[in-house]
Design a protein around this motif. Structure first.
Motif, PDB file in Angstrom:
ATOM      1  N   PRO A  32       0.814  -1.222   0.000  1.00 13.40           N
ATOM      2  CA  PRO A  32       0.000   0.000   0.000  1.00 13.40           C
ATOM      3  C   PRO A  32       0.847   1.272   0.000  1.00 13.40           C
ATOM      4  O   PRO A  32       0.464   2.278  -0.598  1.00 13.40           O
ATOM      5  CB  PRO A  32      -0.813  -0.088   1.298  1.00 13.40           C
ATOM      6  N   ALA A  33       2.012   1.211   0.636  1.00 12.54           N
ATOM      7  CA  ALA A  33       2.887   2.385   0.641  1.00 12.54           C
ATOM      8  C   ALA A  33       3.395   2.679  -0.765  1.00 12.54           C
ATOM      9  O   ALA A  33       3.454   3.840  -1.180  1.00 12.54           O
ATOM     10  CB  ALA A  33       4.052   2.155   1.598  1.00 12.54           C
ATOM     11  N   MET A  34       3.746   1.648  -1.519  1.00  3.30           N
ATOM     12  CA  MET A  34       4.214   1.851  -2.895  1.00  3.30           C
ATOM     13  C   MET A  34       3.097   2.370  -3.784  1.00  3.30           C
ATOM     14  O   MET A  34       3.327   3.207  -4.659  1.00  3.30           O
ATOM     15  CB  MET A  34       4.784   0.545  -3.457  1.00  3.30           C
ATOM     16  N   ILE A  35       1.879   1.901  -3.567  1.00  2.00           N
ATOM     17  CA  ILE A  35       0.745   2.395  -4.346  1.00  2.00           C
ATOM     18  C   ILE A  35       0.521   3.873  -4.048  1.00  2.00           C
ATOM     19  O   ILE A  35       0.310   4.681  -4.966  1.00  2.00           O
ATOM     20  CB  ILE A  35      -0.519   1.564  -4.046  1.00  2.00           C
ATOM     21  N   ALA A  36       0.563   4.255  -2.783  1.00  2.18           N
ATOM     22  CA  ALA A  36       0.352   5.656  -2.409  1.00  2.18           C
ATOM     23  C   ALA A  36       1.448   6.545  -2.988  1.00  2.18           C
ATOM     24  O   ALA A  36       1.157   7.615  -3.539  1.00  2.18           O
ATOM     25  CB  ALA A  36       0.308   5.791  -0.887  1.00  2.18           C
ATOM     26  N   VAL A  37       2.687   6.109  -2.903  1.00  3.75           N
ATOM     27  CA  VAL A  37       3.792   6.914  -3.436  1.00  3.75           C
ATOM     28  C   VAL A  37       3.689   7.035  -4.948  1.00  3.75           C
ATOM     29  O   VAL A  37       3.898   8.111  -5.515  1.00  3.75           O
ATOM     30  CB  VAL A  37       5.153   6.308  -3.018  1.00  3.75           C
ATOM     31  N   SER A  38       3.323   5.953  -5.637  1.00 10.40           N
ATOM     32  CA  SER A  38       3.206   6.027  -7.092  1.00 10.40           C
ATOM     33  C   SER A  38       2.051   6.928  -7.521  1.00 10.40           C
ATOM     34  O   SER A  38       2.144   7.631  -8.533  1.00 10.40           O
ATOM     35  CB  SER A  38       3.055   4.635  -7.697  1.00 10.40           C
ATOM     36  N   LEU A  39       0.961   6.942  -6.756  1.00 11.26           N
ATOM     37  CA  LEU A  39      -0.142   7.852  -7.074  1.00 11.26           C
ATOM     38  C   LEU A  39       0.270   9.309  -6.882  1.00 11.26           C
ATOM     39  O   LEU A  39      -0.074  10.174  -7.697  1.00 11.26           O
ATOM     40  CB  LEU A  39      -1.360   7.532  -6.211  1.00 11.26           C
ATOM     41  N   ILE A  40       1.014   9.578  -5.820  1.00  9.52           N
ATOM     42  CA  ILE A  40       1.496  10.945  -5.586  1.00  9.52           C
ATOM     43  C   ILE A  40       2.432  11.381  -6.705  1.00  9.52           C
ATOM     44  O   ILE A  40       2.319  12.497  -7.234  1.00  9.52           O
ATOM     45  CB  ILE A  40       2.180  11.042  -4.209  1.00  9.52           C
ATOM     46  N   ILE A  41       3.337  10.497  -7.111  1.00  8.66           N
ATOM     47  CA  ILE A  41       4.261  10.833  -8.197  1.00  8.66           C
ATOM     48  C   ILE A  41       3.503  11.023  -9.510  1.00  8.66           C
ATOM     49  O   ILE A  41       3.811  11.937 -10.283  1.00  8.66           O
ATOM     50  CB  ILE A  41       5.346   9.747  -8.329  1.00  8.66           C
ATOM     51  N   ALA A  42       2.479  10.200  -9.773  1.00 10.87           N
ATOM     52  CA  ALA A  42       1.694  10.342 -10.997  1.00 10.87           C
ATOM     53  C   ALA A  42       0.976  11.690 -11.036  1.00 10.87           C
ATOM     54  O   ALA A  42       0.956  12.360 -12.068  1.00 10.87           O
ATOM     55  CB  ALA A  42       0.686   9.197 -11.103  1.00 10.87           C
ATOM     56  N   VAL A  43       0.404  12.096  -9.906  1.00 10.62           N
ATOM     57  CA  VAL A  43      -0.279  13.393  -9.864  1.00 10.62           C
ATOM     58  C   VAL A  43       0.708  14.535 -10.084  1.00 10.62           C
ATOM     59  O   VAL A  43       0.426  15.477 -10.830  1.00 10.62           O
ATOM     60  CB  VAL A  43      -1.037  13.546  -8.517  1.00 10.62           C
TER      61      VAL A  43
END
Length: 66
Positions: A32-43
């Motif tokens: 879940p931490a990797m998913i959250a970080v990747s979403l932040i980077i995508a935004v």
């Protein structure tokens, strides 16, 4: 005031199966931490692309200008 007590850790006795379970828990917690970080980077990348106008879709015209 008392002097702080210094502690030196010499050995930790953890059974192998317990160590494997700890590593599995760390791996599952990282998903879940990797998913959250990747979403932040995508935004952030979408915002940066929108500000710089890098989405000009040249691939639709085979690399030729409009």
């Amino acid at each position: 005031m008392d002097q702080p007590t210094k502690i030196v850790l010499v050995d930790i006795n953890i059974p192998f199966i317990r160590l494997v379970m700890i590593m599995i828990k760390f791996a599952l917690a990282a998903i879940p931490a990797m998913i959250a970080v990747s979403l932040i980077i995508a935004v952030l990348m979408m915002a940066l692309g929108g500000l710089t106008g890098s989405g000009n879709f040249m691939w639709m015209h085979s690399g030729r200008p409009y």
